[in-house]
Motif scaffolding. Structure first.
Motif: not given
Length: 499
Positions: A96-112, A140-151
């Protein structure tokens, strides 16, 4: 071989699509069904009533947000396990304790433009909503530190940018847009308050999601956050500054707007508790005049910043060729002749063809030392040429800071000098180029000068959170729609979404 209709996909290919893996939420998501084998659904599911004006069953297709996130995480399974090993973390201890950061994007496309499929007419504009898994970290554990597993190393590639929802809608059609995005926003809200339980490397682990809507151009931010359109006196989506203020004081502003504040201000706009006149009320709510319906993360979109600023430089070049600083009010014919001269010169010396609308590639080529030298050949006075060169050289020192994915690593010196450079840049605009910036300034120039250091201090990067991945995936949308989708309105969106 890949491009088969959905029902004939082989098991291997089904694994790649959302709706294949088993997962669970704790607590269960509010108003979202618990079944996991949900593939492509009608984009309007999750809404009570359907929309009458354009036939709802054809205009949008999407994945259920949680199923799409699960699929994206399972794609990264090897990287995540690898990350645990590299950090020397015993994988059986951390479930447990995995945090996932998600970037959301949304964009309109003109003439299709319309295909010849049977079925009802749909608008020939589309909107794409997508997300990117930016990082996975572990407490991890009781630490507030977060370890980056994947970037995510390439957060602006169309490969890391997963489509969630495709719709045939004009992005300016506020009602339909809100109707279609509403279920997605509801699902996202439910996920914020819950944890995902998913098998990863053979063990069940729990993930918490954090969402940041940063991949929006200014038009879309204003649309979803209830602000007036880009031409408004309220020049910025990050602070309350008016155009005149942003012009007087170009650099010293801090980020104050937020989704919550916009909601409060909309309530005030709606109820007018102090019985003020329209102008007073508008000044009190700083240009919030519609109900914000989607939370965006207050930032600057690097791609559109580039495009917006290049558009402005392109106009400065024309003005300098025509020596507007001493003439005042030129006629349209004069302006047209300067533009023609500039286009001709850029085409001859830089092989740059003129474009109808500024785009990323043109902007990248125009904003260079070479381009300025080429333009300077047409500028009569040496001192004006010097000013143009200095303006561009300052800009080119500032630009890497908000373009870089990891500015602290990639351009630390420019980052340190950013405030100094932006002050000097502002000085030049308000003295040498005063004829253009007297009481007016463009939205993106304001953001470039006033807000970049603060955003980087807060988020660590601007470039990584840009809309570029979503924009380049727009090209894929066009291609798949043309080449690999069935010619029928009912199926074409789901074929495109699948690819």
């Amino acid at each position: 071989q890949i491009f088969q209709p959905l029902q004939t996909l082989r098991a291997v290919e089904k694994e790649l699509l959302p709706g294949y893996h088993h997962f669970e939420w704790q607590p269960a998501l509010k108003n979202v069904s618990t079944s996991c084998n949900i593939g492509i659904i009608n984009g309007l599911s999750g809404r009570g009533s359907s929309l009458d004006d354009s036939p709802a069953n054809t205009i949008t297709r999407r994945f259920r947000y949680d199923a799409a996130l699960v699929s994206a995480l399972k794609d990264l399974e090897e990287d995540i396990m690898e990350g645990l090993r590299e950090n020397g973390i015993e994988d059986s201890t951390c479930n447990s304790g995995f945090r996932v950061m998600i970037k959301e994007s949304c964009d309109g496309m003109g003439d299709i433009s319309e295909k010849h499929g049977g079925g009802p007419a749909v608008p020939d504009k589309a909107v794409r909503f997508s997300f990117t898994v930016m990082s996975v970290s572990l407490r991890t554990g009781n630490e507030e530190e977060e370890v980056a597993i994947f970037t995510e190393a390439k957060p602006n590639s169309e490969l890391s940018c997963k489509p969630l929802c495709l719709m045939f809608v004009d992005e300016s059609d506020h009602e339909t847009l809100t109707a279609i995005l509403h279920p997605i926003i509801a699902e996202r809200k439910a996920m914020k308050e819950s944890r995902l339980i998913l098998s990863m490397g053979g063990l069940l682990r729990s993930f918490q999601f954090h969402f940041r809507g940063t991949g929006y151009d200014e038009k879309m931010v204003r649309e979803v956050e209830g602000l007036e359109a880009s031409g408004s006196t309220y020049v910025c989506t990050l602070c309350d500054s008016s155009r005149a203020e942003a012009c007087k004081n170009m650099v010293l502003h801090s980020i104050t707007r937020s989704h919550e504040e916009n909601l409060e201000r909309y309530e005030m706009w709606r109820t007018n508790p102090f019985s003020e006149s329209v102008d007073e009320l508008r000044d009190r709510v700083k240009g919030v005049s519609a109900k914000p319906f989607m939370e965006t993360h207050p930032t600057l979109d690097a791609l559109h910043c580039d495009i917006g600023n290049a558009t402005e430089f392109y106009k400065i070049f024309q003005d300098e060729i025509g020596e507007v600083y001493q003439k005042g009010n030129p006629s349209r014919e004069e302006r047209r002749s300067w533009r023609a001269a500039l286009d001709k010169q850029l085409r001859k010396k830089m092989k740059l063809k003129p474009v109808m609308r500024m785009n990323g590639n043109f902007a990248r080529k125009l904003m260079t030392k070479e381009a300025v030298e080429v333009v300077c050949e047409l500028v009569p006075l040496e001192e004006r040429r010097e000013a143009l060169r200095e303006l561009m050289s300052l800009y080119l020192q500032m630009k890497p800071v908000w373009r870089a994915t990891f500015p602290v690593k990639e351009c630390p010196d420019q980052l340190c000098r950013y405030s100094f450079n932006s002050h000097r840049f502002a000085e030049l605009l308000s003295s040498t180029f005063k004829y253009r910036y007297n009481g007016k300034i463009t939205n993106y120039l304001h953001k470039t000068m006033a807000h970049v250091p603060e955003i980087i201090e807060r988020d660590g990067s601007i470039g990584a959170w840009a809309s570029e991945g979503n924009e380049s995936a727009n090209k894929l949308f066009r291609r798949f729609r043309k080449m690999n989708a069935r010619q029928s309105k009912t199926f074409e969106l789901e074929d495109v979404l699948k690819h």
